[in-house]
Structures are given as C-alpha cells and as structure tokens.
Design an enzyme around this catalytic site. Structure first.
Site, PDB file in Angstrom:
ATOM      1  N   HIS A 413       0.814  -1.214   0.000  1.00  0.00           N
ATOM      2  CA  HIS A 413       0.000   0.000   0.000  1.00  0.00           C
ATOM      3  C   HIS A 413       0.851   1.269   0.000  1.00  0.00           C
ATOM      4  O   HIS A 413       0.322   2.376  -0.182  1.00  0.00           O
ATOM      5  CB  HIS A 413      -0.935   0.005   1.220  1.00  0.00           C
ATOM      6  CG  HIS A 413      -2.349   0.342   0.878  1.00  0.00           C
ATOM      7  ND1 HIS A 413      -2.697   1.424   0.087  1.00  0.00           N
ATOM      8  CD2 HIS A 413      -3.524  -0.251   1.212  1.00  0.00           C
ATOM      9  CE1 HIS A 413      -4.009   1.474  -0.041  1.00  0.00           C
ATOM     10  NE2 HIS A 413      -4.543   0.465   0.622  1.00  0.00           N
ATOM     11  N   ASP A 417      -2.449   3.242  -4.218  1.00  0.00           N
ATOM     12  CA  ASP A 417      -3.709   3.148  -3.501  1.00  0.00           C
ATOM     13  C   ASP A 417      -4.569   2.041  -4.102  1.00  0.00           C
ATOM     14  O   ASP A 417      -4.212   1.417  -5.113  1.00  0.00           O
ATOM     15  CB  ASP A 417      -4.451   4.480  -3.552  1.00  0.00           C
ATOM     16  CG  ASP A 417      -3.685   5.585  -2.825  1.00  0.00           C
ATOM     17  OD1 ASP A 417      -3.059   5.264  -1.792  1.00  0.00           O
ATOM     18  OD2 ASP A 417      -3.715   6.734  -3.291  1.00  0.00           O
TER      19      ASP A 417
END
Length: 442
Positions: A413, A417
């Site tokens: 992450h 995104d």
C-alpha cells in the site's frame, strides 16, 4: 617437497554467509585437478558444486555431510607439487608449470582482493629435551601438557563461541579430522559448564505441569530458513492489502486450445497469464517497483523480471524469468519449463532465484480457489491464481456452466492506492475473459 594448500569455502555470491555440505565428491588421498568440483553444498538459494583452485592430492577434508560451514571456513587441504601427482603428459606438465598452482579466483566467483593471503596451517611439534640422569623417583600420574602453537578449530565463529563461553580450546579433544575442533565439541563443553548444580530432592510434581512439550525439532536452515526469513521480513516491513475477483476463463482456455492445435511447442496457461501480467504492468507501473527505505523513495523498475512460485522437494522456490515483457507466450512457456526442471533437480543457480520485480503464484495446482499470499520482499505485488473449474455463471443473460477462476492481488500500500491495484486486477480479469482485449497492447 609438496606444499600443503588450504582451500576455504568461498563467497558463493548474493550475500550468502554459510552453506551446508551435501555430498563430498572427493576423498582423502584422491588426486584432483585445478577447478575440479570437490564438494556439493546447499546454500539458502541453491545447490552448488564448489571447484578447487589447486591441483594435487587431497590430504584432509573438514566437515561431514550435513555440517553447516560459514564462508571462509576450511574445506580441504591439497598437497601441491610434482611429488604428489602421477606422471602427466608433457602438455599437462607445461600447463602446470605455466600456472604454477598459484591461487587464482574460482570460476564464476571473481577475485576478492580484500582478503589476506592464505596461510599454511601450523602444526604443533614436540621437541625431545634431554636431562641429566637423576636418582629414580616414585612414579607419578602423567599430567597432559597443552601443545604449543595454534589449536585447530573449524572456523573463527567456533573460536569466538568458545572464547565468549569461557571454554579452553586446549583442553578439548576435537572430533573432526586430525583432532579438528568442531562447533559440536564447543557446544558440548558449554553444556557441561552451564549445567545447574544438583538441587536438593523435592516433592514430586506432576510432569504435566512443568515439563515442556515434547516434539521433533527441525532446524530452520537452507531453503526453509531463507523462506522463513524473507516472509517474516515482508510481514514486518510491508503494509500489504489484498483484493480479488472471479473471472470467466472460458475464452482464455479456448484461445489456448486453438494455439496448441496449430502445432509446435505447447503454450501453458501460466505463460498466457504471465503475458497478461506484463501487459497490465505496462499500464500500471506502480506495481513493478520497490521501496527504498533508506532514501525514502519508491523506485519504479524499467524491466519486468517475473518470478513464479515452484514447489520442489527442497521446499518452495521462486525462479525468475528475466525481461518477461519482451517475451511472447511461446517463449514464456519454454522458459517456465526450463526453470521448473532445474528447480526440481535442485540445480538452479543463485542468479536464477534473485532479482525478481513481480511474482505470479499459481496456487490452483494445489486444488484451491483463493489465497492471500505474502509479497516476495522487496517486490511490491503478487498476483495469485486459483484453480479453473466449471461453475454456474451468467453469460449473455443466460445461466450457463463456464470455466471460472479466482484472481487475487496482494500489493504494497506504500506504492499505490486501492484504485491502482483495482485497475490492475480488473484489466487482468478483462484479458482472461476476453483475450482479444490483449491485442490492443501487442
């Protein structure tokens, strides 16, 4: 007079610090040639045959099969010189004279100028000392005298272990060749030193309340140890997330059948999925990257070095296909087959197992539908593929039996995104359901 040369375990590359002896290829007394393999070792990455840079007669071997040695520990000693070798043709004699059996870098290892020159092992020599005659004295028990000179120890790590634990090496009788002190000898001495004093007898206590659980202990080393370390590091450093989607793979399987019907080498499903992955990474390069924590930067990589999970008798390994973005399905199929065969034979080189930028994991071969795989550190993503099975599916407004597969993407992450990860996975699913979509990027 022959010169005894000591050959130490070399640095096998990729930052490896130790190796386990799997099989000796020579015995004491054998004649070896320069660059002849003398031992097969297993590192955390591969099985490797180690060649010796000296030619002569093997005078000693250090370590039994199954022993783990650190880089720089002695492997064998070789008596180098004309007296130690059988008569050779004139051409071979001239070659030996030209080389002079001077230490030279091992093939494929490179030369290391940072290490000091090799030193010959110094063996203790006991000198006889005469004394004037004296009156007979009562016999007294013999007291062992520690020999002068260095004590033969298998590695500096073992010597440090003894020093830190307060073990006098001169008081130990080594169990290795020619009295060589092994790690097991030092650990046994430490166990004796650290044994607790016997305690006064106490009332018996039920064994179930104090005794530790009994079970088989398996050392975490070799491939299993490397996998454990890498996966643990991935969990510590990478904040990963997973998304997944079901896809209708009927058209993909039909396209594969049509390709294989033409003739020539067979195209595997894994190769088609790999080609889809490289096209998706061209659209979403964020997932073909790594994180440089020291510089606090995301590094997007220009080439796709595609790793794929392969289960072997030695455990799970991830061979790497270099520059996968430049390969077509036929080339990918051939490379997958070649690397898989080497993996199952235990003959992958360390270079075949490193440098990956993205991993494709086909866990469908184990008969499961889904998974949340752990990212192969330091990569940023992994695509998982479940089994392809017949399922009821709504196709063109009608309920039909179609070939359905579950796809899952685990991603770092920090590099992107959820929108980017979802877009990547959706594109892969679209190509699986309609392979013609892939033609737009070819």
């Amino acid at each position: 007079m022959p010169q005894v040369m000591e050959f130490k375990l070399p640095d096998l590359g990729e930052g490896l610090t130790e190796a386990e002896i799997v099989r000796w290829l020579v015995a004491v007394g054998d004649v070896v040639a320069i660059d002849q393999p003398v031992v097969e070792v297993e590192t955390a990455k591969a099985m490797v045959e180690v060649p010796c840079p000296y030619g002569g007669v093997v005078t000693a071997r250090f370590g039994e099969e199954g022993t783990e040695l650190p880089v720089g520990a002695p492997l064998i000693t070789v008596a180098v010189g004309a007296a130690s070798l059988p008569e050779a043709p004139a051409a071979q004699a001239a070659e030996a004279e030209g080389s002079g059996n001077v230490p030279r870098p091992l093939i494929g290892y490179g030369e290391d100028h940072s290490r000091p020159a090799r030193r010959r092992r110094v063996r203790p020599v006991t000198a006889a000392v005469s004394a004037p005659a004296a009156a007979p004295a009562p016999a007294a028990p013999a007291v062992p005298v520690a020999p002068a000179g260095p004590v033969p120890v298998i590695s500096p790590l073992v010597r440090k272990l003894a020093k830190d634990g307060g073990v006098d090496l001169r008081a130990l009788q080594g169990s290795g060749p020619e009295g060589l002190i092994l790690r097991a000898d030092v650990e046994a001495a430490l166990a004796v030193l650290r044994a607790p004093e016997p305690a006064p007898a106490a009332a018996p206590v039920p064994a179930s309340s104090t005794a530790p659980a009994q079970g088989e202990r398996i050392p975490l080393r070799g491939v299993r140890g490397a996998v454990a370390e890498k996966l643990s590091r991935s969990r510590r450093e990478i904040p990963d997330a997973t998304c997944w989607v079901d896809a209708d793979a009927t058209e993909l399987m039909a396209a594969r059948a049509a390709m294989n019907a033409v003739g020539g080498s067979k195209i595997s499903v894994l190769a088609l999925l790999a080609r889809i992955c490289t096209a998706a990474l061209a659209r979403y390069p964020e997932l073909n990257s790594t994180v440089d924590l020291a510089a606090k930067e995301i590094v997007r990589l220009p080439s796709v070095h595609l790793g794929f999970a392969a289960q072997t008798e030695r455990g799970l390994v991830v061979p790497v296909v270099r520059d996968a973005q430049h390969r077509n399905p036929e080339s990918l199929s051939a490379e997958f087959a070649r690397l898989t065969e080497l993996a199952r034979a235990g003959k992958l080189a360390p270079a075949d197992l490193t440098g990956g930028t993205f991993t494709l994991n086909n866990y469908g071969v184990f008969g499961v539908d889904g998974s949340t795989p752990i990212i192969n550190h330091p990569e940023a993503a992994m695509l998982g593929v479940g089994r392809i099975i017949d399922k009821p599916w709504v196709h063109e407004g009608q309920l039909a039996v179609r070939k359905v597969v579950q796809l899952s993407l685990t991603f770092d992450h920090r590099v992107c995104d959820g929108g980017t990860a979802g877009g990547f996975l959706r594109y892969v699913a679209d190509c699986v359901e309609s392979p013609a979509v892939l033609l737009r990027s070819l």
